[in-house]
Design a protein around this motif. Structure first.
Motif, PDB file in Angstrom:
ATOM      1  N   ARG A  79       0.815  -1.220   0.000  1.00  0.00           N
ATOM      2  CA  ARG A  79       0.000   0.000   0.000  1.00  0.00           C
ATOM      3  C   ARG A  79       0.844   1.263   0.000  1.00  0.00           C
ATOM      4  O   ARG A  79       0.483   2.261  -0.640  1.00  0.00           O
ATOM      5  CB  ARG A  79      -0.919   0.015   1.226  1.00  0.00           C
ATOM      6  N   TYR A 123      -5.543  -6.983  -2.764  1.00  0.00           N
ATOM      7  CA  TYR A 123      -6.353  -5.839  -2.343  1.00  0.00           C
ATOM      8  C   TYR A 123      -5.482  -4.685  -1.860  1.00  0.00           C
ATOM      9  O   TYR A 123      -5.892  -3.516  -1.935  1.00  0.00           O
ATOM     10  CB  TYR A 123      -7.335  -6.254  -1.251  1.00  0.00           C
ATOM     11  N   ALA A 126      -3.611  -3.481  -5.621  1.00  0.00           N
ATOM     12  CA  ALA A 126      -4.412  -2.976  -6.742  1.00  0.00           C
ATOM     13  C   ALA A 126      -4.767  -1.494  -6.622  1.00  0.00           C
ATOM     14  O   ALA A 126      -4.585  -0.736  -7.592  1.00  0.00           O
ATOM     15  CB  ALA A 126      -5.678  -3.829  -6.908  1.00  0.00           C
ATOM     16  N   PRO A 127      -5.274  -1.020  -5.465  1.00  0.00           N
ATOM     17  CA  PRO A 127      -5.572   0.416  -5.391  1.00  0.00           C
ATOM     18  C   PRO A 127      -4.337   1.296  -5.521  1.00  0.00           C
ATOM     19  O   PRO A 127      -4.403   2.381  -6.117  1.00  0.00           O
ATOM     20  CB  PRO A 127      -6.205   0.560  -3.995  1.00  0.00           C
ATOM     21  N   ALA A 130      -3.501   1.313  -9.195  1.00  0.00           N
ATOM     22  CA  ALA A 130      -4.508   2.072  -9.944  1.00  0.00           C
ATOM     23  C   ALA A 130      -4.327   3.570  -9.732  1.00  0.00           C
ATOM     24  O   ALA A 130      -4.508   4.364 -10.662  1.00  0.00           O
ATOM     25  CB  ALA A 130      -5.909   1.636  -9.533  1.00  0.00           C
ATOM     26  N   ALA A 131      -3.965   3.955  -8.516  1.00  0.00           N
ATOM     27  CA  ALA A 131      -3.761   5.380  -8.231  1.00  0.00           C
ATOM     28  C   ALA A 131      -2.598   5.939  -9.049  1.00  0.00           C
ATOM     29  O   ALA A 131      -2.618   7.117  -9.440  1.00  0.00           O
ATOM     30  CB  ALA A 131      -3.498   5.575  -6.739  1.00  0.00           C
ATOM     31  N   ASP A 172     -12.410  -5.331 -13.145  1.00  0.00           N
ATOM     32  CA  ASP A 172     -12.424  -4.163 -12.262  1.00  0.00           C
ATOM     33  C   ASP A 172     -11.320  -3.162 -12.577  1.00  0.00           C
ATOM     34  O   ASP A 172     -11.480  -1.959 -12.343  1.00  0.00           O
ATOM     35  CB  ASP A 172     -12.280  -4.606 -10.803  1.00  0.00           C
ATOM     36  N   LEU A 173     -10.188  -3.668 -13.076  1.00  0.00           N
ATOM     37  CA  LEU A 173      -9.035  -2.802 -13.298  1.00  0.00           C
ATOM     38  C   LEU A 173      -8.871  -2.387 -14.756  1.00  0.00           C
ATOM     39  O   LEU A 173      -7.917  -1.690 -15.089  1.00  0.00           O
ATOM     40  CB  LEU A 173      -7.765  -3.504 -12.804  1.00  0.00           C
ATOM     41  N   LYS A 176      -7.500   1.082 -15.940  1.00  0.00           N
ATOM     42  CA  LYS A 176      -6.806   1.717 -14.817  1.00  0.00           C
ATOM     43  C   LYS A 176      -5.286   1.664 -14.960  1.00  0.00           C
ATOM     44  O   LYS A 176      -4.560   2.142 -14.092  1.00  0.00           O
ATOM     45  CB  LYS A 176      -7.193   1.036 -13.499  1.00  0.00           C
TER      46      LYS A 176
END
Length: 269
Positions: A79, A123, A126-127, A130-131, A172-173, A176
């Protein structure tokens, strides 16, 4: 970071087998590495060799991904560390035992590693990817995710999960900037078989080397494959199977049961 790096690839189950080969190949492709596994001495030996041979920056984290605090540490890395550009979810364990012979606690542990840890790490990554609008997630499934009768049922089901999860991630991605590849090895000559209780599989003529498996998987990644099955020589067979599966989806949308499920009373009327 080392000059001209492609970023850091974080690889789980990296101390041996498929994970160690991914580490070698990605380092030679210009990635710096964060290697994650339980065995610190093996990690040290691998990192020292790769640093010497490739000049890449190699970091190691000894972690049991079935331990919640250890898993949380790797999640935080994914993260919060902007250097990471690739996640290879390779850590996993298998079994050949039937439901009549297997230990349910061992099966729960398998689910924790093969499914829960992979999911939580994805999880986390991925964010973050994507960011940034870029990043790659490689999830190692297995052909038994399709050929589910071949090995232990929990193991096969866990690998079916990885395949299904990959399809959903790709949905979902999409758009992105995050690539998701699901790799389905068949029998591969690694310590997996020793742990699974069927060591002689490593010597079978149909068993692929880990080097060949990873090299093929990386070519599949380069070619933009969403699902890579290195041992399947006729790629059109997968394409057709997948197209047929997806074609079923709209046919499930019916408010009434199919005529074959009509009760005897209804049939008699």
């Amino acid at each position: 970071m080392t000059a001209s790096t492609k970023g850091f690839a974080l690889i789980t189950g990296a101390s041996a087998g498929i994970g160690a080969i991914y580490a070698d190949r990605l380092a030679r492709r210009g990635f710096d590495l964060i290697l994650v596994a339980r065995n610190q001495s093996r990690l040290n030996a691998l990192s020292e060799r790769l640093a010497r041979e490739t000049g890449r920056s190699i970091e190691t984290v000894a972690a049991d991904l079935n331990d919640k605090s250890a898993l949380a540490k790797i999640e935080s890395l994914l993260r919060d560390d902007p250097r990471i550009t690739m996640l290879v979810n390779n850590a996993g364990v298998g079994s050949v035992a039937s439901v009549l012979d297997g230990n349910v606690d061992a099966m729960e542990s398998m689910i924790g590693l093969n499914i829960t840890a992979l999911t939580r790490l994805t999880y986390a990554a991925a964010p973050a990817f994507a960011a940034k609008g870029s990043g790659t997630i490689v999830n190692i499934s297995s052909v038994v995710g399709i050929a589910v009768e071949l090995l232990n049922g929990v193991y096969s089901a866990s690998k079916s999960y990885v395949l299904s999860f990959g399809h959903a991630l790709q949905r979902d991605l999409a758009g992105k900037g995050v690539r998701v590849q699901t790799v389905l090895p068949a029998a591969t000559a690694t310590e997996f078989w020793d742990v699974a209780g069927y060591a002689k599989q490593k010597e079978a003529a149909s068993t692929m080397t880990a080097d060949d498996l990873v090299d093929a998987a990386l070519v599949g990644l380069d070619q933009g494959e969403l699902v890579t099955i290195p041992t399947l020589h006729d790629g059109d067979q997968w394409t057709k199977w997948e197209a047929d599966r997806r074609a079923l989806a709209p046919r499930f949308a019916n408010a009434k049961a199919a005529p074959r499920y009509a009760s005897n009373a209804e049939t008699a009327e």
